[in-house]
Design a protein around this motif. Structure first.
Motif, PDB file in Angstrom:
ATOM      1  N   ILE A 165       0.830  -1.208   0.000  1.00 29.94           N
ATOM      2  CA  ILE A 165       0.000   0.000   0.000  1.00 29.94           C
ATOM      3  C   ILE A 165       0.870   1.267   0.000  1.00 29.94           C
ATOM      4  O   ILE A 165       0.728   2.139  -0.861  1.00 29.94           O
ATOM      5  N   ILE A 166       1.767   1.376   0.976  1.00 30.54           N
ATOM      6  CA  ILE A 166       2.610   2.574   1.064  1.00 30.54           C
ATOM      7  C   ILE A 166       3.774   2.491   0.083  1.00 30.54           C
ATOM      8  O   ILE A 166       3.998   3.394  -0.721  1.00 30.54           O
ATOM      9  N   GLY A 167       4.531   1.418   0.138  1.00 31.14           N
ATOM     10  CA  GLY A 167       5.671   1.249  -0.766  1.00 31.14           C
ATOM     11  C   GLY A 167       6.943   1.871  -0.228  1.00 31.14           C
ATOM     12  O   GLY A 167       6.915   2.856   0.523  1.00 31.14           O
ATOM     13  N   GLU A 168       8.064   1.339  -0.632  1.00 29.87           N
ATOM     14  CA  GLU A 168       9.358   1.816  -0.146  1.00 29.87           C
ATOM     15  C   GLU A 168       9.627   3.258  -0.547  1.00 29.87           C
ATOM     16  O   GLU A 168      10.197   4.036   0.232  1.00 29.87           O
ATOM     17  N   LYS A 169       9.202   3.636  -1.738  1.00 34.76           N
ATOM     18  CA  LYS A 169       9.466   5.003  -2.211  1.00 34.76           C
ATOM     19  C   LYS A 169       8.724   6.055  -1.409  1.00 34.76           C
ATOM     20  O   LYS A 169       9.133   7.223  -1.378  1.00 34.76           O
ATOM     21  N   ASN A 170       7.639   5.656  -0.756  1.00 36.31           N
ATOM     22  CA  ASN A 170       6.833   6.603   0.015  1.00 36.31           C
ATOM     23  C   ASN A 170       7.061   6.490   1.518  1.00 36.31           C
ATOM     24  O   ASN A 170       6.258   6.974   2.317  1.00 36.31           O
ATOM     25  N   GLY A 171       8.155   5.866   1.881  1.00 42.79           N
ATOM     26  CA  GLY A 171       8.483   5.747   3.301  1.00 42.79           C
ATOM     27  C   GLY A 171       8.100   4.438   3.928  1.00 42.79           C
ATOM     28  O   GLY A 171       8.221   4.280   5.150  1.00 42.79           O
ATOM     29  N   GLY A 172       7.641   3.468   3.131  1.00 40.96           N
ATOM     30  CA  GLY A 172       7.277   2.158   3.663  1.00 40.96           C
ATOM     31  C   GLY A 172       8.473   1.235   3.722  1.00 40.96           C
ATOM     32  O   GLY A 172       9.632   1.679   3.745  1.00 40.96           O
ATOM     33  N   TRP A 173       8.223  -0.065   3.728  1.00 38.49           N
ATOM     34  CA  TRP A 173       9.292  -1.049   3.793  1.00 38.49           C
ATOM     35  C   TRP A 173       9.644  -1.564   2.398  1.00 38.49           C
ATOM     36  O   TRP A 173       8.826  -1.523   1.483  1.00 38.49           O
ATOM     37  N   SER A 174      10.862  -2.063   2.294  1.00 35.23           N
ATOM     38  CA  SER A 174      11.223  -2.767   1.074  1.00 35.23           C
ATOM     39  C   SER A 174      10.604  -4.169   1.114  1.00 35.23           C
ATOM     40  O   SER A 174      10.270  -4.673   2.180  1.00 35.23           O
ATOM     41  N   ASP A 175      10.456  -4.788  -0.026  1.00 27.13           N
ATOM     42  CA  ASP A 175       9.868  -6.133  -0.087  1.00 27.13           C
ATOM     43  C   ASP A 175      10.973  -7.159   0.182  1.00 27.13           C
ATOM     44  O   ASP A 175      11.348  -7.960  -0.680  1.00 27.13           O
TER      45      ASP A 175
END
Length: 300
Positions: A175-185
């Motif tokens: 949902i958030i994604g790494e580029k938006n401050g979330g976690w990497s997969d």
């Protein structure tokens, strides 16, 4: 040949409770120490790493197991002291959830992470977090006989921590994604197929692992109660059973402390069902024996 129906069962029950308490104490301390030590070593070794250690399910699974073990330790100490090992059902479920989470970690590390990400999945601190601590937790959880069997709906309760983590991971990664401050997969849920396929796969692994643990635990619990049932001859008279309960009460009363007297309702229920003797009669005989022993001790 008729068995000794008075002394042998009492001695067996006392020895059984002592063994349960000692094993529970050893298991609790070992799991608590190994889980926390593994977490601290990982946190120290991964300083400056690309992914924060608390993002990993492995860390939370080990922490959950350590907390469950910590809750068990006081009851094990009390069991050694009072010769009666009793765990509240919620703590047993808590331990089941911890063992379940670490079992999922072990299976996932060997079947998914190792083939896709290489030997790093089982080397260094991951060897302890993914292999040793989960294996110890699973084995020791099954070795601590609590006499508590689980129902299938309770299996779902033990999966709640796992599902919560899956939801958090999906939210932070998808949902958030790494580029938006979330976690990497970092678990590579989208590397080979869509994320929903990984979600279904991991959900299935969780159910399978939890079901296997449930079956093994319930089987061991049933075997434990069968050993208890075999202590008494099939043709015992009610008076003999009351003498047995009275004698057990006297022994426990001699060990009585201000903390309270534990009444083995679970064992008396087995006796009541097997011999069709009222539970309240067994309980009264036990309490009478305990009170007599306490009065004798106080008079001295």
């Amino acid at each position: 040949m008729r068995r000794n129906s008075i002394k042998s069962p009492k001695k067996y029950l006392i020895a059984l409770e002592e063994t349960r308490s000692v094993v529970a104490l050893a298991a609790g301390i070992l799991i608590f120490a190994c889980a926390l030590a593994s977490i601290f070593v990982m946190a120290k070794d991964d300083q400056g790493a690309y992914e924060y250690p608390l993002h990993y399910f492995t860390v939370w699974a080990n922490f959950l197991s350590a907390v469950a073990a910590a809750f068990m330790i006081p009851y094990a100490v009390e069991g050694i002291k009072e010769k009666r090992f009793i765990l509240p059902r919620w703590i047993v479920l808590f331990q089941y959830a911890g063992a379940n989470s670490l079992a999922i970690t072990l299976v996932s590390a060997l079947t998914i992470i190792l083939p896709t990400q290489g030997v790093g999945a089982i080397s260094g601190t991951n060897f302890w977090l993914h292999i040793i601590t989960p294996a110890l937790t699973i084995i020791l959880f099954q070795c601590v006989e609590t006499g508590v069997s689980f129902k299938r709906p309770e299996l779902l309760l033990t999966l709640i921590p796992y599902w919560v983590y899956m939801a958090v991971y999906f939210f932070m990664v998808i949902i958030i994604g790494e580029k938006n401050g979330g976690w990497s997969d970092f678990y590579m849920t989208q590397a080979f197929w869509p994320a929903w396929v990984s979600a279904l796969l991991m959900t299935a692994i969780g159910f399978i692992v939890s079901t296997v643990l449930l079956i093994i635990h319930n089987k061991r619990t049933a075997q434990s109660w069968e050993r208890v049932k075999k202590m008494w001859s099939e043709d015992l008279e009610p008076a003999q059973l009351l003498i047995e309960a009275f004698g057990l009460g006297r022994y426990m009363g001699a060990k009585y402390t201000d903390g309270g007297l534990a009444i083995p309702f679970d064992i008396f229920r087995v006796m009541s069902k097997q011999y069709d003797i009222p539970l309240d009669k067994l309980t009264k005989a036990y309490v009478k024996g305990a009170l007599d022993a306490c009065e004798e001790r106080n008079s001295k």
